[in-house]
Scaffold this active site. Sequence first.
Site, short mmCIF file in Angstrom:
data_model
loop_
_atom_site.label_atom_id
_atom_site.label_comp_id
_atom_site.label_asym_id
_atom_site.label_seq_id
_atom_site.Cartn_x
_atom_site.Cartn_y
_atom_site.Cartn_z
N ILE A 180 0.83 -1.20 0.00
CA ILE A 180 0.00 0.00 0.00
C ILE A 180 0.87 1.26 0.00
O ILE A 180 0.60 2.22 -0.73
CB ILE A 180 -0.95 -0.02 1.23
CG1 ILE A 180 -1.94 -1.20 1.11
CG2 ILE A 180 -1.70 1.29 1.35
CD1 ILE A 180 -2.81 -1.43 2.35
N ASP A 187 11.51 3.52 4.51
CA ASP A 187 11.29 2.10 4.85
C ASP A 187 12.52 1.59 5.57
O ASP A 187 13.52 2.30 5.65
CB ASP A 187 10.99 1.27 3.58
CG ASP A 187 10.06 0.08 3.88
OD1 ASP A 187 10.47 -0.78 4.70
OD2 ASP A 187 8.96 0.01 3.33
N ASP A 198 14.46 2.77 10.20
CA ASP A 198 13.52 1.97 10.98
C ASP A 198 12.74 2.94 11.88
O ASP A 198 13.36 3.62 12.72
CB ASP A 198 14.32 0.95 11.81
CG ASP A 198 13.41 0.00 12.59
OD1 ASP A 198 12.27 0.41 12.93
OD2 ASP A 198 13.83 -1.12 12.87
N LEU A 208 -4.01 -15.31 21.63
CA LEU A 208 -3.37 -14.70 22.81
C LEU A 208 -2.61 -15.70 23.67
O LEU A 208 -1.48 -15.43 24.10
CB LEU A 208 -4.45 -13.97 23.63
CG LEU A 208 -3.95 -13.17 24.83
CD1 LEU A 208 -2.93 -12.12 24.41
CD2 LEU A 208 -5.14 -12.50 25.53
N ASN A 256 -10.10 -9.23 15.63
CA ASN A 256 -9.88 -10.37 14.74
C ASN A 256 -9.15 -11.47 15.49
O ASN A 256 -8.24 -11.17 16.28
CB ASN A 256 -9.05 -9.92 13.53
CG ASN A 256 -9.23 -10.83 12.34
OD1 ASN A 256 -10.06 -11.74 12.36
ND2 ASN A 256 -8.43 -10.61 11.32
N TYR A 260 -2.17 -6.75 17.02
CA TYR A 260 -2.39 -5.89 15.85
C TYR A 260 -3.62 -5.00 16.04
O TYR A 260 -3.59 -3.79 15.80
CB TYR A 260 -2.54 -6.79 14.63
CG TYR A 260 -2.71 -6.08 13.30
CD1 TYR A 260 -1.62 -5.50 12.66
CD2 TYR A 260 -3.96 -6.02 12.68
CE1 TYR A 260 -1.78 -4.88 11.42
CE2 TYR A 260 -4.12 -5.40 11.45
CZ TYR A 260 -3.02 -4.83 10.83
OH TYR A 260 -3.17 -4.21 9.61
N LYS A 292 -3.91 -0.96 16.16
CA LYS A 292 -4.67 -0.20 15.16
C LYS A 292 -5.82 0.58 15.80
O LYS A 292 -6.19 1.65 15.33
CB LYS A 292 -5.19 -1.15 14.07
CG LYS A 292 -4.08 -1.81 13.25
CD LYS A 292 -3.26 -0.77 12.49
CE LYS A 292 -2.25 -1.40 11.54
NZ LYS A 292 -1.48 -0.40 10.78
N THR A 352 -2.86 -7.42 -1.23
CA THR A 352 -1.41 -7.17 -1.13
C THR A 352 -0.73 -8.47 -0.71
O THR A 352 -1.41 -9.48 -0.48
CB THR A 352 -1.08 -6.12 -0.04
OG1 THR A 352 -1.51 -6.64 1.22
CG2 THR A 352 -1.71 -4.79 -0.30
N1 LIG Z 1 -3.19 -5.28 3.22
C1 LIG Z 1 -4.30 -5.14 3.90
O1 LIG Z 1 -5.33 -5.76 3.63
C2 LIG Z 1 -4.36 -4.17 5.07
C3 LIG Z 1 -5.55 -4.05 5.75
C4 LIG Z 1 -5.63 -3.17 6.81
C5 LIG Z 1 -4.53 -2.38 7.15
N2 LIG Z 1 -3.37 -2.52 6.48
C6 LIG Z 1 -2.25 -1.67 6.91
O2 LIG Z 1 -1.74 -0.97 5.80
C7 LIG Z 1 -0.34 -0.73 5.97
C8 LIG Z 1 0.42 -1.25 4.77
O3 LIG Z 1 0.13 -2.64 4.63
P1 LIG Z 1 0.68 -3.53 3.42
O4 LIG Z 1 -0.35 -4.58 3.16
O5 LIG Z 1 1.13 -2.68 2.30
O6 LIG Z 1 1.94 -4.22 4.15
P2 LIG Z 1 3.36 -4.67 3.58
O7 LIG Z 1 3.89 -5.64 4.56
O8 LIG Z 1 3.28 -5.07 2.15
O9 LIG Z 1 4.21 -3.31 3.67
C9 LIG Z 1 4.56 -2.70 4.88
C10 LIG Z 1 5.86 -1.94 4.71
O10 LIG Z 1 6.20 -1.36 5.97
C11 LIG Z 1 7.58 -1.52 6.16
N3 LIG Z 1 7.95 -1.51 7.57
C12 LIG Z 1 7.71 -2.49 8.49
N4 LIG Z 1 8.29 -2.17 9.66
C13 LIG Z 1 8.90 -0.98 9.49
C14 LIG Z 1 9.69 -0.15 10.34
N5 LIG Z 1 9.97 -0.51 11.59
N6 LIG Z 1 10.17 1.01 9.85
C15 LIG Z 1 9.91 1.37 8.56
N7 LIG Z 1 9.19 0.62 7.71
C16 LIG Z 1 8.69 -0.54 8.17
C17 LIG Z 1 7.89 -2.88 5.54
O11 LIG Z 1 9.28 -3.03 5.26
C18 LIG Z 1 7.01 -2.84 4.29
O12 LIG Z 1 7.70 -2.31 3.18
C19 LIG Z 1 0.03 -1.41 7.28
O13 LIG Z 1 0.01 -0.47 8.33
C20 LIG Z 1 -1.07 -2.44 7.47
O14 LIG Z 1 -1.24 -2.76 8.82
C21 LIG Z 1 -3.25 -3.40 5.44
#
Ligand SMILES: NC(=O)c1ccc[n+]([C@@H]2O[C@H](COP(=O)([O-])OP(=O)(O)OC[C@H]3O[C@@H](n4cnc5c(N)ncnc54)[C@H](O)[C@@H]3O)[C@@H](O)[C@H]2O)c1
Length: 450
Positions: free
Chosen positions: A217, A236, A259, A295, A350, A356, A360, A391
Amino acid sequence: MVDRYRKLTSSGPGAFLAKRLGLPRPENLERHRPGRPVLSGPVVVDGADGGRLTEPLRELVASLPSAERAGADESPAALVFDATGINDSTRLRALHAFFHPRVRSLAPCGRVVVVGTPPELARDAREAAAQHALEGFVRSVGKELRRGATAHLLLVAPGAEGAVESTVRFALSARSAYVSGQVVRVAEPVGPAGVPADWERPLDGRVAVVTGAARGIGEVVAETLARDGATVVCLDVPGQAAELRAVAERVGGDALPLDVTAADAGDTLVAHLRERHGGLDVMVHNAGITRDKTLGRMDADRWDAVLSVNLTAVERVTERLLAPDDSGEPVLREGGRIVCTSSMSGIAGNVGQTNYAASKAGLIGLVQALAPTAAERGITVNAVAPGFIETRMTAAIPLFVREAGRRMNSLRQGGLPVDVAEAIAWFASPGSGGVNGQVLRVCGQSLLGA
Ligand SMILES: NC(=O)c1ccc[n+]([C@@H]2O[C@H](COP(=O)([O-])OP(=O)(O)OC[C@H]3O[C@@H](n4cnc5c(N)ncnc54)[C@H](O)[C@@H]3O)[C@@H](O)[C@H]2O)c1
């Protein structure tokens, strides 16, 4: 990720079979492309007597770019009803009178938009009841609509009539393809007047940071903000530096391998922004991780990892961006925007995601607590709560759970990263100063947490 079932049911024999068997047939949702008009066809606008917004909405809709329809296709692309004049339950009948004869002729991927007054700002209990009734109406219409059409309720505070354009554009356009059955509040805008000179590039001249931009995303958020004119700092973890650089190069921004949980992450980010860009206008906290276990089986490391990336790092970095630095001013400039990425898990909970979902849900608390004070500097703080988005994160879910997650919403399909990115871009727009402290679900009207 490919949704093979949706592909199959959009082909001739697949569609025929699904129809015969009474199986869901997810529509190919129309999404925004640069240059595409806001409206995909004619729009019908009306309102109950005494409405504050009927005329402003008529004028606004008439001014929006609209696609030409081929032949005599007059099916409305949107039905817009101003319900702000409804001050008593007996007058809710006006909703039925307007929508009943028209709703079945709505074009595929059409829009139902109802505009009301926030019930807490109603003049008396009867008006409050009638305005609250709009929520039940819109959420039900959203569930009844077919063929990719969606429904929206916009609650506009008295005095905020001039601040609705950015939100009406979002609701009516293909940018909100995967948002339905949601309530959006528009108040008087905070901060400097912010109508974009060019609605196609509302972020021209602005600097944005997107965390977790190397993939998923975040990558698409970076692309979308750059499309809208922003210079994007893509951030990232150092382990993703190569992918990150490729994204930054593609969007014409720069890469900051960092990070977000590092003790000095805020300082490093502020120093980078001051040195390279002078300041910051849009902060998108997108980085997030999952470490699922029920849990009783979850060790403390899983708990700590998720909470520290998804919530504590967001708190710390945000505090740093809002605090004055050596220059005496915060790096996040007046009129700035902060957008957090929450999740439907944070709303509905969930199995296997206590860590998580806590993180959130915590983000929602953070957004709501920061919004009023940030507003004093013209800054808005909002969150998106994605549902099932196609994704790598969701591709890793076991097949049957994945298939259930994908279909359990009014649009019967998963969303795409761009659906989340468009919602973030709408929050980020200088025209969205009236939208503050809100959580927008980008979930196709998921049945969970509804
Ligand atoms: N994919 C879904 O269906 C979904 C649904 C609800 C929420 N989200 C949220 O959307 C966001 C993006 O999700 P996604 O599916 O693209 O995930 P993804 O795992 O594909 O990408 C997440 C990115 O965050 C980076 N990241 C992780 N830890 C980090 C850190 N400590 N410092 C810097 N970067 C860091 C990772 O390297 C990765 O590139 C997340 O917050 C996720 O919780 C996703």
